[in-house]
Structure formats: C-alpha cells, structure tokens
Design an enzyme around this catalytic site. Sequence first.
Site, PDB file in Angstrom:
ATOM      1  CG  ASP A   1      -0.401  -0.320   2.449  1.00 35.78           C
ATOM      2  OD1 ASP A   1       0.826  -0.160   2.567  1.00 35.78           O
ATOM      3  OD2 ASP A   1      -1.133  -0.720   3.361  1.00 35.78           O
ATOM      4  CD  GLU A   2      -1.808   5.653   2.053  1.00 37.14           C
ATOM      5  OE1 GLU A   2      -2.158   5.928   3.204  1.00 37.14           O
ATOM      6  OE2 GLU A   2      -2.388   6.089   1.061  1.00 37.14           O
TER       7      GLU A   2
END
Lengths: 274, 274, 274, 274
Positions: free
Chosen positions: C218-219
Amino acid sequence: MVVVIQCKDQVGLVAAISAVLAGHGLNIVSIRENVDAERGLFFARLVVEGDATPLLSEELRLVLPGGATIHVNPEPLKKVAVLVTKEYHCLGDILLRNHFGTLSATVQCVIGNHAFLGDICHRFSIPFRMVSHEGKEKAAFEAALLSVLEDYDFDYIVLAKFMRILSPAFVERYPHRVINIHHSFLPAFVGASPYRQAFERGVKLIGATAHFVTNDLDEGPIIAQQIIPVNHTFTPIDMVRAGKEIETSVLARALQLVFEDRVFISGNKTIVFE
Amino acid sequence: MVVVIQCKDQVGLVAAISAVLAGHGLNIVSIRENVDAERGLFFARLVVEGDATPLLSEELRLVLPGGATIHVNPEPLKKVAVLVTKEYHCLGDILLRNHFGTLSATVQCVIGNHAFLGDICHRFSIPFRMVSHEGKEKAAFEAALLSVLEDYDFDYIVLAKFMRILSPAFVERYPHRVINIHHSFLPAFVGASPYRQAFERGVKLIGATAHFVTNDLDEGPIIAQQIIPVNHTFTPIDMVRAGKEIETSVLARALQLVFEDRVFISGNKTIVFE
Amino acid sequence: MVVVIQCKDQVGLVAAISAVLAGHGLNIVSIRENVDAERGLFFARLVVEGDATPLLSEELRLVLPGGATIHVNPEPLKKVAVLVTKEYHCLGDILLRNHFGTLSATVQCVIGNHAFLGDICHRFSIPFRMVSHEGKEKAAFEAALLSVLEDYDFDYIVLAKFMRILSPAFVERYPHRVINIHHSFLPAFVGASPYRQAFERGVKLIGATAHFVTNDLDEGPIIAQQIIPVNHTFTPIDMVRAGKEIETSVLARALQLVFEDRVFISGNKTIVFE
Amino acid sequence: MVVVIQCKDQVGLVAAISAVLAGHGLNIVSIRENVDAERGLFFARLVVEGDATPLLSEELRLVLPGGATIHVNPEPLKKVAVLVTKEYHCLGDILLRNHFGTLSATVQCVIGNHAFLGDICHRFSIPFRMVSHEGKEKAAFEAALLSVLEDYDFDYIVLAKFMRILSPAFVERYPHRVINIHHSFLPAFVGASPYRQAFERGVKLIGATAHFVTNDLDEGPIIAQQIIPVNHTFTPIDMVRAGKEIETSVLARALQLVFEDRVFISGNKTIVFE
C-alpha cells in the site's frame, strides 16, 4: 446565478421573491434564508438556474419593503486592497490565490507601512505602495493611506496582519468593507505579549478570528473562527508559528465566504450561508 | 413550527409553498431548500412562526407535484427501538439523553443479542428484550427480532453497535428508518481486525460514520462523520477506545439531526440542513 | 541541539545515552522515546542544552547496539527537490515558506512534467526543470527525471501533486526520502473520479494523507492526516477545492515534522514526536 | 508499569533514573520527559516492562535531588468525589464510564447542592449526598461540604458543573486535586449570560476548558481544551446545548489524562504527556 436580498422582514417575502423568479422562468436551485427576529430583518441568498434579465432587480424591488438591498448576479470577482505590515503569511496566501485565480477576487494593490513585503508583491506583479507611519500622527498617516487608496477601485479592504489600529473616522468611510484577522485565546489575554501569556498559562488551543472592522465597542461582526491545538512542548515562538498557520487558514476561509456573497451583517453579528 | 417537504422539482415551488404559508399568516423564520438536479428532486425545511391549521397540509398538497411528502409540525419526539450487542458506549449515551429529555426522541425498547446490556437498561427503566442469535439461522434470528419489534411502536431503529448484519429482507421493511454507526479508517481496511491493521499502518486519524442502512451495494446514505486524532503511542486497544469515543459522538449528532427532521435522502446520499 | 537515535532495543539504552550526554555536561531539555516492541526497535529524539563536541557521536556509538543510526545536531535546513504536475496549491505554499525561511528546508529545484508551474518558480527565483512524460515509456521518463535530479543535491523528494506513479526501481533509489500527499475519503473510493464518487455518496468529510513512498503493497508510512468538513451543498468542484485546502495544510505539517527530525519509520508506520 | 517523577532539574537525571531501572532489569517502553527551564523543574513519565520491586522507589530517591516526587506503579484506579448542581451532562458521562469500568477511577460519592441529580446517582448505585447552599453563608456551606467529604476517601474532587465558587480556604485543602470544567468563548464574555452575549456577537465556536482549581488570580492550570463549531442558526439555547456537548467531551478527556498520571503541574500550567 446568485441573488442576494436584505430587507425588513414581513410575512410573504419568500413567496413574493420566488413568484418574481418563477415569472422569469428561473428555477431556484438552493435558497438560504434567515430572519433576525430581534431586529426584524430578512436575509436571503438564492442560487437560480437561468439568466437575469435587466428587469429582474426592479421587479424584485416592487414586491419588497422599502430600502431593500438587492444584488442580482453580483460580480463574482470582488476588488480588494490589502493592508500589511511585515508578516508574510496571510498576504502570501492571498497573492498565491489571486495569482492562480482562486481568490474569488482580484487584488488591486497592497499597501504596507513597512517596505518589507514589497518584494513579494513585485514577484507577483501586484502594485505595492508603502505608506510609513513613522513620524506621522495617526490622522496624517491615515490621510496618506486614504490618498493612496483613492488611486484604486476596490470593494473590500483586507487587513492582512496590518499592525496599526484604524481610527473610527477611517473605518466609517468603509462600512462593512474592512476585514481583519487576529489571533484569539481561551482565556483571552489582555495587554502586551499575549503569546507569552498564553505560554505561561499553558493553553492547549490557539484560535484565530476573521471579522469586519467596525467602531462598535468590540471587534465587529465575526465572519469565521477556528483553532489549532498546541501543547506544553511549544515555546512562545512555536505558539506564534501555530497562530500564523491558523490565521492564514481562517482569513482565507472568511474571504472566500465574503467574496462569494455568503455573508450578511445584522447588528454586530454575521449570518453566513456556508 | 417546522414544515418539511420533499417532491419532484419544478419552477415555482418555493413561490407556491410560501404563498400558502403567507395565506395562513405564517412568517417564515428560516428556510433551507435544496434541489438534487440530477434526480429532479426538491427538498425543503421551513421554520415558521404561528400555528398550523388542519388545512395547511392539504393546501400545500394542492400546489405541489403529485407524490409530494409533506410534514407539517412533525412530532418533535420520535420513537425509537435500539438494537445492541455488548458495547455500552453508544447505548449509554442514548439512555442518558433519553432519560433527561434531550434526545429529541423516546426510547421504546432496547433489544440485545446478548444479555449484558440488560442491566443498564433496567437502571434507566427502559424495557430490554434479549433475542439471542445463537443456534439460529439468520432468517430465524430476524424473525425473532421482528416478533419482538412488533410489540413496540417506533419511527426508527438505531443500531447502537449491533454486531449482526441484517438481511436485505429485514432492511426493506424499514426503508430509511434504520440508522447505523461504525468506525472508519483512512485508508480503509478490508477484512478482520481493522484496528489491528490501523495500528500496523500507523494511522493518525480514526473516524466514525453514521448512516442509514440500505441494501445498496455499499453502506447507505451518510448522515454524519467525524474523526479523532491518534498517534504512534496508541496501542490497538487505545485505538479501539478512541474509536468508541468518536462513534458515540457521531451517532449522537446523527440522531439529533434525524430526529429534528433535518435529514433528507436523495438516491444514496443525504441532504442535511444543519 | 537535537540528537536523534535509532537502533535495536535493549535494556539500559536511555541510561547509556543520557550518561554520555551528562558526561559532556549536556542537559536534556526534552526527550521523546519509543520502542516498537514487535520489531525490537528503539527510537529517541532528545533536545539538549549545550554544544556538541566532535566526539559525542562516536561516544554514543560505543554504548549503542551495532548498526545504530545517530544524528547529533542534524542540519536544520534540509535540501529538497519538488516534483509537480499542474496543480499549484501545494507547490505555492512550499515556495512561500521557502522564500521566507520558514520551511525548515531549502528548495533546490522544482521538476514538472508540465510547463505550467514554471512561471511561479521563476517568480520565486527557484530553478524549474521540465521533464515531459509525453511520448516516453515510464522507464525513459524516469531516466530523464533521474538525470535532472542528479544535477542537484537533496535530502528529500517531495511529490507536491505529482500525478505520475513512480516505479519500484525509482523509489528504491531514495528509501524513506520520497514524500507524497493525496486526498483520502471515508469510505475509500476505488477507481476513477474519486471526487465524483464522494459527491454521489454524500460524504461529510474529505481527508488528506501525507506519507513516505515505498514499494510496499500500500501507500507507505503515514506521516500526517487531517480532514475538512463538506456537505450536500458542495458540488464535485467544491469538493475538489476543499480537498486542495486540506492537502496543502497536511503536506505543510508533514514536511515540518520530517524536516525537524521528528519522524522515524518502523516497518510500515511512522513514529512522530510532535 | 508506569513510573512518574517530578523534581528539581539537574544534568544527568535521565541517566540516573534509567540506570536504576536498568539495574532492576526493567526495559523502558516509552519515556516522556520535560524540563520547565524557567522554574528549573524536571518531569518524567516512563512506561516500563517488568514488575516493581519494593526497593525501586527508594533507589530512585537516592539518585534524585531532595524533595523529588516519585510514584512507582501508581494506583490505576483513582478515587474521586464529584460535586454537582443541576446539569446532568458531565455527571452522566462520568457515571456511565465509572459503571462500565472505563473511567480509570472509581466514583466514591456525588455531592449536590440541589437534589435533582440524586436520582441518576441512585440508578447507578452511587452514594448521593445533598448539601444545600440555601440559607447558609459560604463558610457554613463549605463546612457542611467538608463534613460530608470527610466520610469518603478520594484522590480528586471533580466539579462536574458545580455552580458555587469555592473559597481559597477550601481550595487550599486540596492542592492540585480539584478539577473543574467550564465553557470558554472567543472573545471572552465578562458578566452575566455569556451565552446570550455569544449569541449577540455571532461567535462561530464555543469552547470548553478543563483545569485544576487554584487560588491564583485566574482559573488555574489548564488540562484540556477543545471547541465545537456553531453558526447563526443557533439560538442561545442551541448554543448552551452545544456548550454542554463540548464540556462533556473535554472533561472526559481531562479526567482520563489526570487519572492515567499523564498530567504534571508547573507553576500555573500543565505538562501533559498524551
């Protein structure tokens, strides 16, 4: 298209206004209306679909009480003069938004009582005029300010951390057209060095208030307020820095509301149709 | 007195409505109106001075498009059934407000799928009915729920941390009448143990969302949302605790808005006249 | 003076570190320390009174586990490269703070994949380099970016609304040195036009998240998050505007935290000593 | 396990403290430390892994300056007496948390100068004692209060909307042990009916401040503050309602911080290790 109306309150105003709009084939997308019952005043902001005809304003006037203020399709770009001293944070934000067309206004000029902020204005190709207060009585200083202001056409004066108090005579010239920003504390601190006092008291919040400047006993109708949290690790300098962040943010919000014709003044308070 | 109206949009609705009110000598203190242009729907909430006559509602119906929903002077105290499992935070807040008359509603009953929260209901003299889900298929469980619900008269069902997912068949019985609260995260965490995932990702905010329950693909129209800051010192348990604080606060706000007839539903979203 | 330390955790670390400082006659004004128990990592940020001697760092290393990261009196002005596309709001804020010396960093260059923001950089006398992505494969585009970046000396790359996704190969070159900002929603919206989806769902909040860019699924570790309230009167364009306000504010906050050496990374999360 | 220490500042305190802990094989999970440089005071809160031995406190005392306050593993459940008048919102929240074991304290008794809140206390099986102020001089009223308080063992007195001002003589008996909550405004409103004044001024925020009660000129060290937004549609009664929401929330937060030994007092301010 926006229509803003302010007048004495009476039964049937919304009916009368909306009948005129319907007669012009205009559909009301949204309506915000408020009555200040204590003062008997009516305020409305309507967003309508369709174009104004030249007659609309006059037809509205015919159905409203005498003395009504009516703006059909008000100018979406207000003209502003900005007064500053040395702090850049509010001015810089205004200049950026102005430059990129997101201010809902155009900055006509910036006037500073110090030279410091001239450079940033020049970088944004905005006229900067210096009017020093040094060696001048307040009356002479304000006369010099007025003389410069007269060179420009503007709807509002924004005090973007302008650190001189304007006289009642000056403020009266621009009723409901001067907007100021200042820090606020809980509790309020009277006297010098409020940030020092806030530090000593260990406040957990620092606020900012944007308001119209009036000659009323206190600070004039509040447009917007917000706070930023602080804590015991903040030095007085950190608190000043936090205060500047929230001042920038609150002034930007207040200007947007005013420039979009969302703010009315009733007595010493505002009605804000957010 | 409050008047709420929902109908198909057309030109002249506000004129027509306000003409009827003026004809009854009713002064509009405030009006909130919104048009969902995509769906062609009109929503209005008016606060008026004066008393309703029996004819007002019918006269409004005559000037509005067919199928309009009109509530003149809606009941200020809604009746609610509350469904719970084991967590006390939302229920306790509701019971307190109910007890002291500040809920804008009266709690008719609390139904729990565990016995744990029966004691707090009894302390507040509120009927508590247990409907266990154990050993029951969903259909049987919901049939038992419905059987208990039928003993009470209510406008809304509030899911105050009710940890069972209701079937479409159940939800369809109470269109726009079931309100739920749940935590929300940025980013969203799919799957089990969202707080554990939130901890692993070091989120800085935990949110809560109150919404109507529908059978749409996602969670139904949002009524209110808010967040609470968290930081790296929060254990997963601390995050759960923070989440409960914000859930309590957001559900209380959402219920106030709904019970005061400030919330309309248009498609999968709400219009909230705060 | 600030001292930041990151190393494997073991009993007695604070004792060992503070003994070394005391031996140098340095008084600890504040200490923030955190152990990531799951990873067995120790993080500390100390503010001390007094000046560092050249030996301090080496003496600390002698008492800490192997592989410790130690920064004594880290450079208070970090060097940054800023990558942009067309949106001005984050870049403008960074340029203003940089210009007035309140960024805790100095902007070395701005690189845009469009020419639009060159003008504002020139106005602030900051080098602007355009690297167009048009007609280039991602590898070629990134090679061109790297070639320009090599002309500058920088500690961090700030993605100030840079609308190209960087490849794992690019990100790996700058571990924990690339900072991004993006909007966030509750619930999250997957796919195109998230603001359109947020509008359709009637969200009441729009958030922003500043994070380090990694190649994790993810980020990457979140540095700061905050939200801004919106309501049903917001068009999708208004929501975009609100999103930009909160992006600007969150990125500014995240950069201040990182540049003041207040942010550590542990696994996929941050420890932030605010 | 938590260790809290307060003493005169000197070089080497953290080294000395952490050496003692290391000597006991205790690992420091997190340490929060702050020096009030102006007053020369040192404050620390340590979370450590492992169990305290009886000697730990004494060994710490040996390495700290004279007069140090040392709490090793302080009681996680503080004992509190709650003073109230007629408003239920803060008391109700405290009773709920107390009942479900999430207050980090146990309520020993509630004392009211009106009978109204006795019922809710009885519902929660908490002793309620009424001490009327009517027909009594302040000294006699406080003597009656003290007489009732003497029946209970408590660490803190919580003024949960207790509407009588306590005399310096009373406050001196419980130094740093009396916690109060009150609304706060920006700007501050002096005199009667602050909510009426806030309404007249059209404030956009209402705040609440939780603080220790002292005999200093102003309100005593602030523990927590927060605000809630209001707008022109709020009547004075709505503002009072909003004020109660934020008072409840801020007092709950402040009590959690105090009861978890996260709050220190230095002069007229607090150091809060959140």
